[in-house]
Design a protein around this motif. Structure first.
Motif, short mmCIF file in Angstrom:
data_model
loop_
_atom_site.label_atom_id
_atom_site.label_comp_id
_atom_site.label_asym_id
_atom_site.label_seq_id
_atom_site.Cartn_x
_atom_site.Cartn_y
_atom_site.Cartn_z
N LEU A 34 0.95 -1.07 -0.01
CA LEU A 34 -0.02 -0.06 -0.19
C LEU A 34 1.01 1.11 -0.05
N PRO A 35 0.32 2.35 -0.53
CA PRO A 35 1.32 3.64 -0.55
C PRO A 35 1.63 4.09 0.67
N LEU A 36 1.10 3.95 1.95
CA LEU A 36 1.89 4.19 3.08
C LEU A 36 2.76 3.31 3.97
N GLU A 37 2.88 2.20 3.00
CA GLU A 37 3.86 1.23 3.58
C GLU A 37 5.20 1.49 3.04
N ASP A 38 6.20 1.28 4.15
CA ASP A 38 7.37 1.30 3.71
C ASP A 38 8.19 0.21 3.63
N PRO A 39 8.56 -0.49 2.40
CA PRO A 39 9.07 -1.69 2.13
C PRO A 39 10.59 -1.94 2.99
N ASN A 40 11.39 -0.85 3.09
CA ASN A 40 12.52 -1.03 3.77
C ASN A 40 12.16 -1.25 5.26
N LYS A 41 11.17 -0.48 5.66
CA LYS A 41 11.18 -0.58 7.19
C LYS A 41 10.36 -2.11 7.50
N HIS A 42 9.65 -2.49 6.71
CA HIS A 42 9.03 -3.89 6.69
C HIS A 42 10.19 -4.82 6.95
N LEU A 43 11.05 -4.71 5.96
CA LEU A 43 12.17 -5.81 5.89
C LEU A 43 13.10 -5.78 7.24
N LYS A 44 13.46 -4.43 7.45
CA LYS A 44 14.10 -4.28 8.86
C LYS A 44 13.51 -4.84 10.16
N ASP A 45 12.22 -4.43 10.01
CA ASP A 45 11.10 -5.01 11.39
C ASP A 45 11.20 -6.56 11.59
N SER A 46 10.99 -6.98 10.28
CA SER A 46 10.81 -8.51 10.17
C SER A 46 12.04 -9.07 10.38
N LEU A 47 13.36 -8.72 9.63
CA LEU A 47 14.49 -9.56 10.28
C LEU A 47 14.88 -9.38 11.48
N GLU A 48 14.55 -8.03 12.05
CA GLU A 48 15.24 -8.06 13.55
C GLU A 48 14.38 -8.97 14.26
N GLY A 49 13.19 -9.03 14.23
CA GLY A 49 12.31 -9.81 15.11
C GLY A 49 12.80 -11.31 15.20
#
Length: 88
Positions: free
Chosen positions: A26-41
């Motif tokens: 979606l336009p408001l989603e940041d793919p880089n933040k999604h990857l960072k947060d997912s991998l961090e967890g």
């Protein structure tokens, strides 16, 4: 499984045991933040399974929820097992 209270992982939703967030593009989603947060967890949750008894004891002795990021975990681990005074 050994519970390690010093590592605080991202919160889980509901009664799930592990949540991987979904990226919808979606336009408001940041793919880089999604990857960072997912991998961090994922990395924080899996770290305990790659340790020997000595490292597990060390993690258990740290104050509860003091490790919240991969960077904090890396720094604490290196300082404990490879102290700065011994580095080149």
């Amino acid at each position: 499984m050994v519970y390690i209270g010093s590592i605080r992982t991202p919160p889980l939703v509901g009664n799930t045991t592990f949540k991987i967030s979904v990226f919808d593009g979606l336009p408001l989603e940041d793919p880089n933040k999604h990857l960072k947060d997912s991998l961090e967890g994922i990395k924080l949750r899996l770290f305990q399974f790659s340790q020997t008894s000595e490292e597990i004891i060390w993690l258990g002795e740290l104050p509860e929820a003091t490790i919240t990021t991969e960077v904090e975990l890396t720094e604490a681990f290196l300082e404990r097992f490879f102290p700065s005074s011994g580095r080149i």
